[in-house]
Design an enzyme around this catalytic site. Structure first.
Site, short mmCIF file in Angstrom:
data_model
loop_
_atom_site.label_atom_id
_atom_site.label_comp_id
_atom_site.label_asym_id
_atom_site.label_seq_id
_atom_site.Cartn_x
_atom_site.Cartn_y
_atom_site.Cartn_z
N LYS A 107 31.45 34.40 32.43
CA LYS A 107 30.10 34.59 31.91
C LYS A 107 29.21 33.47 32.39
O LYS A 107 29.53 32.30 32.19
CB LYS A 107 30.15 34.62 30.38
CG LYS A 107 28.78 34.58 29.77
CD LYS A 107 28.82 34.72 28.28
CE LYS A 107 28.69 36.17 27.88
NZ LYS A 107 28.61 36.39 26.46
N GLY A 128 23.36 36.37 29.26
CA GLY A 128 23.67 36.05 30.65
C GLY A 128 24.36 37.22 31.30
O GLY A 128 24.23 38.36 30.87
N VAL A 144 27.98 38.87 32.96
CA VAL A 144 29.43 38.78 32.89
C VAL A 144 30.02 39.43 34.13
O VAL A 144 29.60 40.53 34.51
CB VAL A 144 29.97 39.47 31.62
CG1 VAL A 144 31.48 39.26 31.53
CG2 VAL A 144 29.29 38.92 30.39
N ILE A 180 30.10 43.07 35.43
CA ILE A 180 30.46 44.12 34.48
C ILE A 180 29.47 44.23 33.34
O ILE A 180 29.45 45.21 32.63
CB ILE A 180 31.90 43.96 33.93
CG1 ILE A 180 32.17 42.53 33.49
CG2 ILE A 180 32.92 44.40 34.96
CD1 ILE A 180 33.59 42.30 33.00
N ALA A 181 28.65 43.24 33.12
CA ALA A 181 27.67 43.36 32.04
C ALA A 181 26.54 42.38 32.27
O ALA A 181 26.70 41.34 32.87
CB ALA A 181 28.32 43.11 30.69
N THR A 182 25.39 42.77 31.75
CA THR A 182 24.23 41.91 31.82
C THR A 182 23.56 41.97 30.46
O THR A 182 23.35 43.06 29.93
CB THR A 182 23.26 42.41 32.89
OG1 THR A 182 23.86 42.19 34.14
CG2 THR A 182 21.94 41.67 32.85
N GLY A 183 23.30 40.83 29.92
CA GLY A 183 22.70 40.84 28.59
C GLY A 183 21.80 39.65 28.40
O GLY A 183 21.55 38.88 29.32
N GLY A 184 21.34 39.53 27.17
CA GLY A 184 20.44 38.44 26.86
C GLY A 184 21.10 37.09 27.06
O GLY A 184 20.47 36.12 27.42
N ASP A 237 26.73 33.32 15.63
CA ASP A 237 26.04 34.45 16.24
C ASP A 237 26.97 35.66 16.28
O ASP A 237 27.10 36.32 17.30
CB ASP A 237 25.56 34.08 17.65
CG ASP A 237 24.59 35.12 18.22
OD1 ASP A 237 24.02 35.89 17.42
OD2 ASP A 237 24.43 35.18 19.45
#
Lengths: 187, 887
Positions: free
Chosen positions: B118, B101, B103, B95-99, B216
Site C-alpha cells: 500500500k 492510497g 494498493v 488492485i485497489a485505489t482509495g482515499g 479508523d
C-alpha cells in the site's frame, strides 16, 4: 482568540514565501492532504455528482487545520494562507516542469493538469505569479483580492466579506486588477 | 518568455486610480475624464490605455474552479506503478485505489512471497518523519494475530515528483472484500454476521493488548477473504497517516466520519482510547445488521457533522430493524453509546457479550429479568430443564430422568471444558499486560496510565469466568489452579495500580488471600510446582502491601512464606513447572526492596547484587529470563549501588537495562516498555537524591521520556509526566546552582501544569505540581537576589494552594502542596537577612510543613514516603537554621 496553530502556520507561510524549503516541506503536505481528503470524503458521500460544491472545501480545510475554535476568528487569515499554499504548489510545479522539459524524463502527475488548464487559457502561470508579486508592490489590496479569488476559490461576495469592503468595491477592484495583470502579461 | 517591463509603481498607481474613476463614470463622460487627467502626461496616458485595452479585451481571466485545483493536488503517485520495485517488493498490478492510497499486488523477494503493497497518499516532509514512520511501522510489524493483517516491510519511495511516499508491504488477502459486502454476497444470517464481528473483536483486542489503537475501523478496514475470517487491516495506520503535524494538531481529524465517535469529532486527541474502537465496531455491527448507519451524515460539511454529533443521537437499532433480537440491539446500543463511559470498557467485553448472545445467555448490555433469564437458561440447558420440569410437575415421567441426567452430565462437562479454555485464553492475553503493571511499589500515583483500564477489565473478565465456575471447582485441580492464577494476577494488578487513593490495596489483599485459598485447595489435590509458585507470588503481593503499610514484620513473614513455597515449587514432582528462576528473581528484587525499607543501605546493595548474580548465573546456565524481569533486576542492582553511595558501574547497568527494555519493547509492547523505562529512571533519580544529586538520572529519564512521548499518543498523562519531569529537573538544577537552566525548566513546568489543570480540574497531582513550580521559581528568584519576584511567586503558590484546599480538602495532595508552600516560605524567610524577624518565622513555616506532611500521611500518603519527606524537612531545617550565613 488566536488559535493555537494559527501563528505557527502563519510563520510557516511567511518562511515558505521567503523561500525556506523546510517550511514549504512542512506546510504543503498539510494543506494538500486536507484539501484532498475533504474532496475525497465529499465525493464519496455524494455519488453521481461529478462537480462538488466547491464553496465548502476551503471551509473544511480551515476546520481541519486550524481546529474548530480558531476557524471562525481567523478565517480571513487562513484563506490567504491556503491560497498562498495553493499558489506556491502550482508555481513550484510549473518551475520544476520547465526545468525538466529541458532535462526530459517526464512522469505524469495530476499537477500537470494545472499546466494544461493555464495553457488552454493562454495564461502563463509563472508570468502571472510574477505579475501578481509586482501588483503587491503597487496595490496590496488588489493583489490580495486576486489571490483569494484565483487561488483561494473565493467568490466575489466572500472576498468582499473577508477583506471588509463592499461587494461593489470588490468588483471594481477585481476589474482593475484583472486589467492590470492582463496588461502586464501582454508585455 | 519576454522579460517583464520594469516596475513603475507610481505611474501604475495613478493609472489604476484613473482607471477606477473612468470605469465608474458613464461611458459618455469617459473620454473627457481621460483627456483632463492625461493632459501633459503622455506616460500616464500610455499606462491608462494599456489598462483600458486589457480591460476591454475578451481574454479569459477566470479563476480555476476549486474542484480542479483539488484534483491537481491529488496524489502524485497516481500513475500505475506496476513493474516498479520498492525495497524488496516488485509491484505486479494495482488492485485497489482509495482515499488512503493505492494498493498493489506485489512479489516480495526475499523471502519470495506474494504480498499487498500500500502506497500512502501523504508525502513525508523530511528525514525525521521518515525515520519515525519506519519505526512505527516496524512496531506494527511485530503484531502477529490471525485476525490482524501482518505488516512485513515498510519504507519510503522517492516519487518522481520528489516527495517521499511511505509504503507498507503486508499480508495479501486473496479476494478480500469489506465485511459488509462479504456478508451481503454470502447472504449471511444474523448469527453469521454477529460471529464475524465477534471474531473481529478478538483480533482488535489482541492489538489493543500491545497498546496500539486502530482509530479508523470501518468496513473497508475489516476485510474478509477466501478463508471467511475477518481480518483487520491498517492497524495504527491512521496515526501514521496523520503525520508529524496532524498527529498533534488540535481539531485535526483522522478517520471516516460515519464510523467516528463523538470524542473523535468533538474532543481532543487524548479523549480517544479503546472505547473509540469499541464504538467503531458497534457502528459496523449496526450496519451489518440493518444495512444502515446510526447517524444521518448525508448533507455533511464538517460543520454539519460537528453539529450532528453535538446535538443528534444515533437512531436506535431496534427502531431501524424491529425484527432483530432486543438483546442484540442492546449490545449494539451499548457499543455505540455517545458517552464513552457507558460503552463496553474494552473490545474484549463487547466480544464477550456477543459471545453470550450467540450462546443464548443473557447479555450484560441488557440485564435480564429473572423470568427472561430463566427462559434463556431453559434454552441453553434443555435436558436439565426437562428434568426440572419433571421434578416440579410431579413424578409422572420419572423414567426419563436417567437418560436426561446422563445427557446433562455430558453437556456440563463439555461446557466446563469450553469455559476453561476461554478462561485460559483470557489468562494468556492478560499475562501480556500484567507484567507492565508490576513495576515498583514506590509508584506514587495511579499506575501505568494507559492500558491499566484495559488490563483490569481483562483480568476482571477472567475472574468473572472463574467465579462463575467456582462452585464446580472443588473437584478439578486444573480449574482451581486457573482460578488461583487469575486471583494472583488481579491482586498484582491492584497492588500496583494505585498505591493510595482509591482503596484498591484492600481489594488486592482480598484477592491475594482468595488466591492463597484457591491455591491451597488446588495443592490439596495435587502438589504441582505451578500451584506452589503462584502461591509464592500471592505471598509476594501481601509482602509488598505490608511494606506499603509500613508493617515490616508482616512483610518479612510473607517473604519467608514465599521463600518456603518457592523451595516447594523447586522440589515438586513436575520438573517443568513455571520458570522458578523468574520467581527467585522476583523474590530477590522484593528482598532488596525490604532491605531498603528497613533503611539498611548496605543490605539493600548486597541484595541487589545478589539478584544480579542470580540473574547472570541463570542466564549462563541457559535459562530463559523475560527481558522485563532482567530489567527489573538490573534496576534493583543499580538502585542498591546508588543508595549505598557506590555508583561505580551503574552506567553499564543502565545500558544493559536499556537493552533489556528495548528487547521487551520488541516482544511485548513498545509503549508500556518505554513508559516503564522512564519511570524506573525517575525512581533511580529518587534514590540518588537521597544521597546526593539526582540530576544525572533525571537527564537519563528525560531522554527516556522523550523516546516514550514520541511513541505515545499525545495525551494528558504523557503531558502530565512531561510537566512533572520538568519540575524535577528544575529543582535538581537549582540544587546545583544552575539557576538559569532551572528557571527554564520550572517555567515550562508551571506553564504546562497550568494548562493541564485548565483541561482537567480534578487532577490533584498536577495542582500540586503547579504549587511546587511556583515555589521553585520563588526560590530561583530569591537566590538571584530578586526578593520581590520571590514574594510574587510565593503569593501565586499560596493562591493555588487555596484553590487546591477548596477543591480537595481531604486529598493527600492538598496537604503535600501546603507542605511545599511552607518550605518555600521557610526558605524565603531565612534569606530575608538580619533584623527581619530572625529564625522564628522560619521555624513556624517549618512546623507548618511538618504538620502538613503528617496530615498527608493521615490521608493515606504511604508511610514510607511520609518518612522520606519528613527527612527532607529536617535536612532543610538544618541547612536554614544552622547555616544562617549561607548565601
Amino acid at each position: 482568540m488566536t488559535g493555537p496553530g494559527t501563528d505557527e502556520l502563519g510563520d510557516l507561510v511567511e518562511a515558505a514565501r521567503a523561500g525556506d524549503p523546510e517550511a514549504c516541506g512542512r506546510l504543503m503536505p498539510l494543506v494538500e492532504a486536507a484539501v484532498r481528503q475533504i474532496v475525497h470524503v465529499q465525493r464519496g458521500r455524494r455519488p453521481g455528482r461529478s462537480t462538488m460544491q466547491t464553496t465548502g472545501v476551503v471551509d473544511e480545510v480551515v476546520l481541519r487545520i486550524l481546529g474548530r475554535e480558531a476557524a471562525v476568528e481567523n478565517r480571513a487569515h487562513f484563506y490567504r494562507i491556503a491560497a498562498l499554499a495553493v499558489r506556491s504548489v502550482l508555481v513550484d510545479h510549473a518551475r520544476r516542469r520547465r526545468a525538466q522539459r529541458r532535462g526530459g524524463g517526464l512522469h505524469r502527475v495530476p499537477l500537470d493538469d494545472s499546466l494544461a488548464w493555464f495553457e488552454e487559457r493562454h495564461l502563463d502561470l509563472l508570468a502571472l505569479h510574477e505579475a501578481l508579486e509586482r501588483l503587491e508592490a503597487v496595490d496590496e489590496r488588489k493583489a490580495r483580492i486576486v489571490l483569494l479569488r484565483f487561488f483561494g476559490g473565493r467568490t466575489q461576495q466572500e472576498v468582499a466579506t473577508l477583506t471588509g469592503i463592499s461587494l461593489a468595491t470588490a468588483e471594481r477592484e477585481w476589474a482593475a486588477a484583472r486589467a492590470w495583470l492582463l496588461s502586464e502579461l501582454a508585455g | 518568455m519576454p522579460s517583464p517591463p520594469p516596475s513603475r509603481p507610481h505611474a501604475d498607481r495613478e493609472a489604476l486610480a484613473l482607471f477606477a474613476r473612468v470605469a465608474d463614470a458613464c461611458p459618455g463622460e469617459r473620454p473627457g475624464l481621460v483627456e483632463a487627467a492625461c493632459r501633459g502626461r503622455p506616460d500616464l496616458r500610455r499606462a491608462f490605455e494599456r489598462l483600458w485595452s486589457a480591460h476591454e479585451s475578451p481574454r479569459a481571466f477566470e479563476p480555476p474552479p476549486l474542484d480542479d485545483v483539488a484534483r491537481w493536488l491529488a496524489p502524485a503517485e497516481h500513475a500505475d506503478l506496476s513493474g516498479t520495485r520498492l525495497g524488496a517488493c516488485l509491484l505486479v498490478r494495482r488492485i485497489a485505489t482509495g482515499g488512503m492510497g493505492h494498493v498493489y499486488e506485489a512479489f516480495q523477494d526475499p523471502p519470495g512471497r506474494r504480498v499487498a503493497v500500500k502506497l500512502m497518499r501523504v508525502a513525508l516532509p523530511d528525514e525525521y518523519a521518515r525515520r519515525r514512520f519506519e519505526g512505527e511501522a516496524r512496531a506494527l510489524g511485530a503484531i502477529s494475530h490471525e485476525g490482524v493483517c501482518r505488516i512485513f516491510e515498510a519504507g519510503t519511495w522517492r516519487a518522481p515528483s520528489g516527495g517521499l511516499v511511505p509504503y507498507f508491504a503486508m499480508e495479501l488477502v486473496v479476494d478480500a472484500r469489506p465485511v459488509t459486502e462479504h456478508a451481503r454476497k454470502r447472504g449471511l444470517d444474523v448469527r453469521g454476521r454477529v460471529r464475524l464481528l465477534q471474531q473481529a473483536c478478538h483480533a482488535v483486542q489482541a492489538v489493543h493488548g500491545r497498546g496500539v489503537l486502530h482509530r479508523d475501523l470501518k468496513p473497508s478496514n475489516l476485510i474478509v477473504g477466501e478463508s471467511g475470517r475477518p481480518m483487520v487491516i491498517d492497524f495504527g495506520v491512521a496515526r501514521l497517516e496523520a503525520g508529524p503535524l496532524g498527529a498533534t494538531r488540535p481539531g485535526t481529524w483522522i478517520g471516516t466520519p460515519a464510523y467516528m465517535s463523538p470524542e473523535q469529532v468533538l474532543g481532543a486527541a487524548h479523549d480517544v482510547d479503546v472505547r473509540t474502537d469499541v464504538h467503531a465496531l458497534g457502528v459496523i455491527l449496526y450496519e451489518l445488521l440493518s444495512g444502515r448507519l446510526p447517524r444521518a451524515l448525508e448533507p455533511a460539511t464538517v460543520m454539519q457533522i460537528v453539529e450532528e454529533f453535538r446535538t443528534g443521537a444515533p437512531a436506535p437499532l431496534e427502531r431501524v430493524a424491529p425484527a432483530l433480537s432486543r438483546d442484540l440491539c442492546a449490545v449494539v446500543g451499548k457499543a455505540i453509546d455517545p458517552e464513552p463511559s457507558r460503552r463496553y470498557a474494552s473490545v474484549a467485553d463487547l466480544g464477550a457479550d456477543l459471545g453470550r448472545w450467540l450462546a443464548g445467555a443473557p447479555v450484560l448490555a441488557r440485564p435480564p429479568t429473572y423470568l427472561r433469564a430463566f427462559g434463556l437458561w431453559i434454552r441453553r440447558h434443555r435436558p436439565l430443564a426437562a428434568m426440572l420440569a419433571v421434578l416440579v410437575l410431579g413424578a409422572g415421567a420419572a423414567i426419563s430422568i436417567t437418560t436426561a441426567e446422563a445427557r446433562r452430565a455430558r453437556r456440563a462437562l463439555a461446557l466446563a471444558e469450553a469455559e476453561r479454555a476461554r478462561a485460559e485464553d483470557l489468562l494468556d492475553r492478560t499475562r501480556a499486560f500484567v507484567p507492565w503493571l508490576l513495576t515498583d511499589h514506590e509508584r506514587a500515583v495511579a499506575g501505568l496510565p494507559r492500558g491499566l483500564g484495559v488490563a483490569r477489565s481483562l483480568v476482571l473478565g477472567v475472574r468473572r469466568h472463574v467465579d462463575a465456575l467456582a462452585d464446580g471447582l472443588t473437584g478439578d485441580p486444573d480449574l482451581l489452579h486457573v482460578a488461583q492464577r487469575s486471583r494472583v494476577l488481579l491482586a498484582e494488578l491492584e497492588a500496583n495500580s494505585s498505591i493510595y487513593g482509591v482503596g484498591l490495596p484492600t481489594e488486592a489483599e482480598a484477592d491475594a488471600r482468595a488466591a492463597l485459598d484457591l491455591g491451597a485447595r488446588a495443592l490439596a489435590h495435587r502438589p504441582t510446582a505451578g500451584a506452589h509458585a503462584w502461591q509464592a507470588r500471592a505471598q509476594l503481593v501481601l509482602c509488598r502491601l505490608a511494606l506499603l503499610k509500613g508493617e515490616s514484620e508482616a512483610a518479612r513473614a510473607h517473604w519467608a512464606a514465599a521463600d518456603v513455597l518457592a523451595s516447594a515449587a523447586d522440589g515438586a514432582a513436575d520438573a517443568d513447572g513455571p520458570a522458578t528462576l523468574d520467581l527467585r528473581l522476583r523474590m530477590a528484587s522484593m528482598g532488596a526492596a525490604m532491605a531498603e525499607f528497613a533503611g539498611d543501605v548496605e543490605a539493600t546493595r548486597e541484595a541487589g547484587e545478589a539478584a544480579r548474580e542470580l540473574l547472570e548465573a541463570g542466564e549462563r546456565a541457559g535459562e530463559r529470563v523475560e527481558p522485563l524481569r532482567r530489567a527489573e533486576v538490573l534496576y534493583r542492582c543499580a538502585r542498591g549501588r546508588i543508595l549505598a553511595g557506590r555508583p561505580q558501574g551503574v552506567g553499564d547497568l543502565l545500558e544493559a537495562l536499556e537493552r533489556a527494555i528495548s528487547s521487551e519493547a520488541r516482544t511485548a509492547g513498545e509503549l508500556a516498555a518505554l513508559a516503564t523505562h522512564y519511570e524506573w529512571l525517575v525512581y533511580l533519580a529518587d534514590a540518588a537524591e537521597q544521597v546526593g544529586s539526582g540530576l544525572p538520572y533525571l537527564q537519563h529519564a528525560r531522554a527516556a521520556f522523550e523516546r516514550w512521548a514520541a511513541w505515545a499518543p499525545a495525551d494528558r498523562e504523557v503531558r502530565r509526566e512531561g510537566a512533572a519531569l520538568a519540575l524535577r529537573l528544575g529543582m535538581a538544577l537549582l540544587e546545583e546552582q544552575r539557576r538559569e537552566d532551572a528557571r527554564a525548566h520550572l517555567a515550562r513546568a508551571r506553564a504546562e501544569t497550568e494548562a493541564i489543570v485548565g483541561l482537567d480540574e480534578t487532577d490533584a497531582v498536577s495542582w500540586r505540581n503547579l504549587v511546587a513550580s511556583h515555589v521553585g521559581l520563588a526560590r530561583a528568584a530569591a537566590e538571584a537576589g530578586d526578593g520581590a519576584g520571590a514574594d510574587h511567586d510565593l503569593a501565586q503558590a499560596a493562591r493555588v494552594v487555596e484553590q487546591l484546599l477548596c477543591r480537595f480538602p481531604a486529598a493527600p495532595e492538598s496537604a503535600l502542596a501546603e507542605a511545599d508552600l511552607a518550605l518555600g516560605v521557610a526558605a524565603r524567610e531565612a534569606r530575608r537577612g538580619p533584623g527581619t524577624g530572625g529564625p522564628e518565622p522560619v521555624r513556624e513555616a517549618l512546623a507548618r510543613a511538618r504538620d502538613a506532611v503528617a496530615r498527608a500521611g493521615a490521608r493515606g500518603y504511604p508511610p514510607v514516603l511520609v518518612k522520606r519527606r519528613l527527612g527532607h524537612v529536617e535536612r532543610l531545617e538544618r541547612g536554614l537554621l544552622e547555616g544562617p550565613d549561607r548565601r
